[in-house]
Design an enzyme around this catalytic site. Sequence first.
Site, PDB file in Angstrom:
ATOM      1  N   SER A 142       1.309  -5.954  -6.936  1.00  0.00           N
ATOM      2  CA  SER A 142       1.336  -5.504  -5.546  1.00  0.00           C
ATOM      3  C   SER A 142       0.795  -6.593  -4.612  1.00  0.00           C
ATOM      4  CB  SER A 142       0.544  -4.192  -5.421  1.00  0.00           C
ATOM      5  OG  SER A 142       0.772  -3.574  -4.180  1.00  0.00           O
ATOM      6  N   ASP A 280      10.460   2.646  -5.184  1.00  0.00           N
ATOM      7  CA  ASP A 280       9.079   2.406  -4.758  1.00  0.00           C
ATOM      8  C   ASP A 280       8.919   2.915  -3.324  1.00  0.00           C
ATOM      9  OD1 ASP A 280       6.633   1.390  -3.882  1.00  0.00           O
ATOM     10  OD2 ASP A 280       6.843  -0.491  -4.976  1.00  0.00           O
ATOM     11  N   HIS A 311       5.652   2.856  -7.421  1.00  0.00           N
ATOM     12  CA  HIS A 311       4.788   1.712  -7.141  1.00  0.00           C
ATOM     13  C   HIS A 311       3.768   1.567  -8.261  1.00  0.00           C
ATOM     14  CE1 HIS A 311       3.193  -1.394  -4.516  1.00  0.00           C
ATOM     15  NE2 HIS A 311       1.982  -0.982  -4.848  1.00  0.00           N
TER      16      HIS A 311
END
Length: 360
Positions: A142, A280, A311
């Site tokens: 991320s 996501d 995610h």
Amino acid sequence: YVPPLIWGKSGHIQTALYGKMGRVRSPHPYGLRKYLTMPDGATATFDLFEPQSEHCIGEDVTMVICPGIANHSEKQYIRTFVDYAQKNGYRCAVLNHLGALPNIELTSPRMFTYGCTWEFGAMVNYIKKTYPQTQLVVVGFSLGGNIVCKYLGESQANQERVLCCVSVCQGYSALRAQETFMQWDQCRRFYNFLMADNMKKIILSHRQVLFGDNMKKPQSLSDADLSKLYTATSLMQIDDNVMRKFHGYSSLKEYYEEESCLHYLHRIYVPLLLVNAADDPLVHESLLSIPRALSEKRENVMHVLPLHGGHLGFFEGSVLFPEPLTWMDKLVVQYANAICQWEKTKSHCSDTEQAVSGQE
């Protein structure tokens, strides 16, 4: 990637499970915490985990790992991944984002930001110096994906001894993501609120160092910013009122423009694996054109886009209950193994050619 039958095709459930639970039956790998003093007085920390078996190519390989926003080595998804990597023969160094560990006080009026590579670079330099024979596999999750890609693209020297880089579930451009993250489509505005609330708690836990009577604090930080922080409901408001000021950016636009890895990706020459999930809820589909276009132009870049996974979810399991290891954990290690094997084969072929040339 085959998600769990009943709930695995919901990006929201995958994301919620990751956010709430992290991983199931998460192991507890043993590591040593290292402390590095930065030039501005900040204390960077990372955890070092030694391999638990011999690597598949029989050489010394270290994974340098950058977690997601406000995350650290004690998060369950990081522990699960590190344990699996150790068992595959990798040494692991995991950065703890500045200010993220609840039991580590800040030693300067600065926290981690969206694209600051200083602490990650200090960790990598420590590993290179301490283990002169090791080769590196760079991994970012991320926000960590943005940091590691930006770090590699900042300087050619940063790519020395790097075998490959893997980025999972990043958004590539904070400037482009800014508008989409304020939309209610796919509940992104709600996720934004939850993440902002978590960031507020972390910042406020360090408010004495960040907003107190400290001669070193940025002059632009004031009591007014603290008041705005209390009422902030989005990451953008927090970034504008607090985070950008740690590095002296004059506007949020400038901060997002300069801190995003978008302008550094084309400077990465090592094998680069960019992983996203089509469902996501945090990364809008328009952002996926960035890795897609890059992978079409550059031979060293591969973009992997499964339909499901949410995610940082990517849970696996036949029907209802997820397994401890995720598809993401396996993918990163298998890709790293393949690159290591490929590099060893290239090296062997080069040595053979040199030997033949010498005989001639």
